[in-house]
Design an enzyme around this catalytic site. Structure first.
Site, PDB file in Angstrom:
ATOM      1  N   SER A 120      -9.912  -0.839   7.174  1.00  0.00           N
ATOM      2  CA  SER A 120      -9.375  -0.563   5.838  1.00  0.00           C
ATOM      3  C   SER A 120      -8.648  -1.724   5.184  1.00  0.00           C
ATOM      4  O   SER A 120      -8.260  -1.628   4.023  1.00  0.00           O
ATOM      5  CB  SER A 120      -8.434   0.651   5.889  1.00  0.00           C
ATOM      6  OG  SER A 120      -9.178   1.830   6.057  1.00  0.00           O
TER       7      SER A 120
ATOM      8  N   LYS B 253       0.842  -1.196   0.000  1.00  0.00           N
ATOM      9  CA  LYS B 253       0.000   0.000   0.000  1.00  0.00           C
ATOM     10  C   LYS B 253       0.876   1.245   0.000  1.00  0.00           C
ATOM     11  O   LYS B 253       1.895   1.296   0.707  1.00  0.00           O
ATOM     12  CB  LYS B 253      -0.917  -0.025   1.226  1.00  0.00           C
ATOM     13  CG  LYS B 253      -1.982   1.060   1.279  1.00  0.00           C
ATOM     14  CD  LYS B 253      -2.887   0.823   2.484  1.00  0.00           C
ATOM     15  CE  LYS B 253      -3.981   1.881   2.610  1.00  0.00           C
ATOM     16  NZ  LYS B 253      -4.866   1.611   3.777  1.00  0.00           N
TER      17      LYS B 253
ATOM     18  N   SER C 245      -9.778   1.424   2.960  1.00  0.00           N
ATOM     19  CA  SER C 245      -8.943   2.248   2.094  1.00  0.00           C
ATOM     20  C   SER C 245      -7.860   1.479   1.349  1.00  0.00           C
ATOM     21  O   SER C 245      -7.243   2.015   0.437  1.00  0.00           O
ATOM     22  CB  SER C 245      -8.274   3.353   2.931  1.00  0.00           C
ATOM     23  OG  SER C 245      -7.361   2.793   3.872  1.00  0.00           O
TER      24      SER C 245
END
Length: 485
Positions: A180, A73, A156
């Site tokens: 997330s 990420k 997310s």
């Protein structure tokens, strides 16, 4: 012929173009991108894959993930190098051109384990979002199971979940502040693990809400998720919130540890999770999963009460936004990141113009909320009350695990929506998507999401007691076997 690592890498590269079209990788800077940058990355990866295969052939593999493809990420710092040329953007225009001078602790440990870092994945800006649509660069979308259109990947950690779902990486690293990792796992059809808060070092993770941010893992199987946890977990002096006890590997063997759970475990069903937002089909699937698991493994179903769960969502958003308003104050255009080119007459105007240009709408909304709840007039009514709710929730979870070994809950009140449906949502309605995931985040306890597959008709979340990843591993393995049986 090519070894397993080289073959797995080529398979990931084959899926890269599809993944890039889906908005998986920040700025589309993936290994297989055309041009000299992509060629250098691909060449470096192929060389590392060959080295991993050579180590395996010599009986000197660095571990079970040596040569595995991993996506990270893009809120984890990664040092700029010829074969890892990606910036660290946090999905924001504010950091679009920021190249980190160092690796996050997670990246360091992955490299030491011999993994192949294939790219940096897209995310909701600074981790603020539930659908993967708040990135400054592009939303992350996946094809529907029936092939009719696209749905959001969840947020997310949208790009990380989609990278695994689309075959562009075997494992992906995400961050979980209020769900997330777990929400995109549910929406994208993969496994999503959030360990105990502090189990994995946050050094080099760009902060959203420091008392909640937890490094998480996405994969196609429970075993791979815990293999990655074995690589990443452990003390780190650079992170004051990191648990300092040495980590005892759980997934060294292919079966759950003996000190975990066997047959006859107690499955807790928290009654407060039967929220009015949850459709009847999800309630029925939840009950069916519990009953089938209990029947197959001689388990006991135990009703559990966590009264403060009703207040968890507003408490979470008060605390998270308050911490974000403090953490993101550093982005003023002076030291790093975006700096306005607009003519200004004062330093205050420069700060304002920089932040207006650099932050997206959702980030601005949460910063304003956070600044408000920390203001003198609102502090006692909002922030103090939210922290009290959090403490009650911690105590209620601790009491619940005296009666149950793990808790079984739904993950979300909705299936993955389309981009159009997300854009029609009122912001408060979007926040409700986190209803089932924020309680474990506030309590700091470990949780894992198993996707809808086989006999599991809807994604399910398992929650274990603080520090009991061993119990979570055993229970998740058992439920995964049941789903696939």
């Amino acid at each position: 012929g090519a070894g397993p690592a080289a073959l797995a890498l080529e398979a990931a590269l084959k899926h890269s173009a599809r993944a890039a079209r889906a908005g998986v990788f920040v700025l589309d800077r993936f290994a297989a991108a055309d041009g000299p940058v992509g060629a250098a990355v691909a060449a470096g990866l192929r060389g590392r894959a060959a080295s991993a295969d050579a180590r395996a052939a010599a009986g000197q593999a660095l571990g079970p993930l040596d040569g595995a493809t991993v996506a990270i990420k893009d809120n984890f710092c990664s040092a700029h190098a010829p074969d890892t040329p990606w910036p660290t953007t946090a999905g924001s225009r504010m950091l679009e051109t920021f190249h980190s001078p160092y690796d996050a602790a997670v990246v360091e440990r992955l490299r030491a384990a011999g993994v192949l870092v294939v790219g940096k994945t897209n995310l909701d800006e600074f981790g603020m979002g539930s659908f993967g649509t708040n990135s400054a660069f592009s939303p992350t979308l996946l094809p529907r199971d029936d092939g009719d259109g696209e749905v959001v990947a969840g947020g997310s950690s949208s790009g990380s979940a989609a990278a695994v779902a689309l075959g562009a990486a075997r494992i992906a690293i995400g961050s979980d502040t209020g769900g997330s990792v777990r929400l995109p796992a549910a929406f994208s059809g993969v496994v999503g693990l959030k360990p105990t808060y502090g189990r994995i070092s946050r050094h080099g993770l760009i902060s959203y809400a420091s008392s909640l941010d937890t490094v998480g893992i996405l994969s196609t199987s429970v075993l791979d998720a815990f293999r990655a946890l074995d690589v990443l977990a452990g003390p780190d002096d650079r992170d004051a919130t990191c648990i300092q006890e040495e980590w005892q590997p759980l997934a060294a063997a292919s079966a759950p540890p003996a000190n975990g759970l066997g047959r006859g475990i107690r499955i807790g069903i928290p009654v407060e999770f039967r929220a009015e937002e949850l459709p009847q089909a999800s309630l029925d699937a939840w009950q069916r999963a519990a009953e089938e698991w209990a029947g197959a493994a001689d388990c006991e179903i135990v009703p559990i009460s966590l009264p403060s769960v009703r207040d968890a969502l507003p408490a979470y958003y008060v605390i998270a936004c308050a911490e974000a308003s403090s953490n993101l104050a550093r982005y003023d255009g002076v030291e790093f990141g975006h700096r306005t080119s607009t003519a200004v007459e004062s330093l205050r105007e420069e700060y304002t113009a920089t932040r207006v240009e650099g932050f997206g709408e959702e980030v601005k909304r949460r910063l304003l909320m956070g600044s408000f709840v920390l203001s003198a007039d609102a502090y006692d009514d909002y922030y103090v009350r939210a922290t009290a709710i959090r403490q009650r929730l911690v105590e209620e979870f601790a009491a619940a695990f005296c009666s149950a070994d793990v808790l079984l809950t739904p993950v979300s009140s909705t299936a993955a929506p389309t981009l159009a449906q997300v854009r029609e949502l009122h912001p408060v309605s979007a926040y409700v998507t986190d209803l089932m995931t924020v309680p474990a985040s506030l309590a700091g306890v470990p949780a894992i999401v198993l996707p809808a597959q086989g006999r599991l008709s809807t994604p399910m979340q398992l929650i274990a007691a603080h520090g009991r990843e061993d119990a979570l591993f055993s229970a998740a393995t058992q439920l995964e076997l049941l789903a696939l049986s």
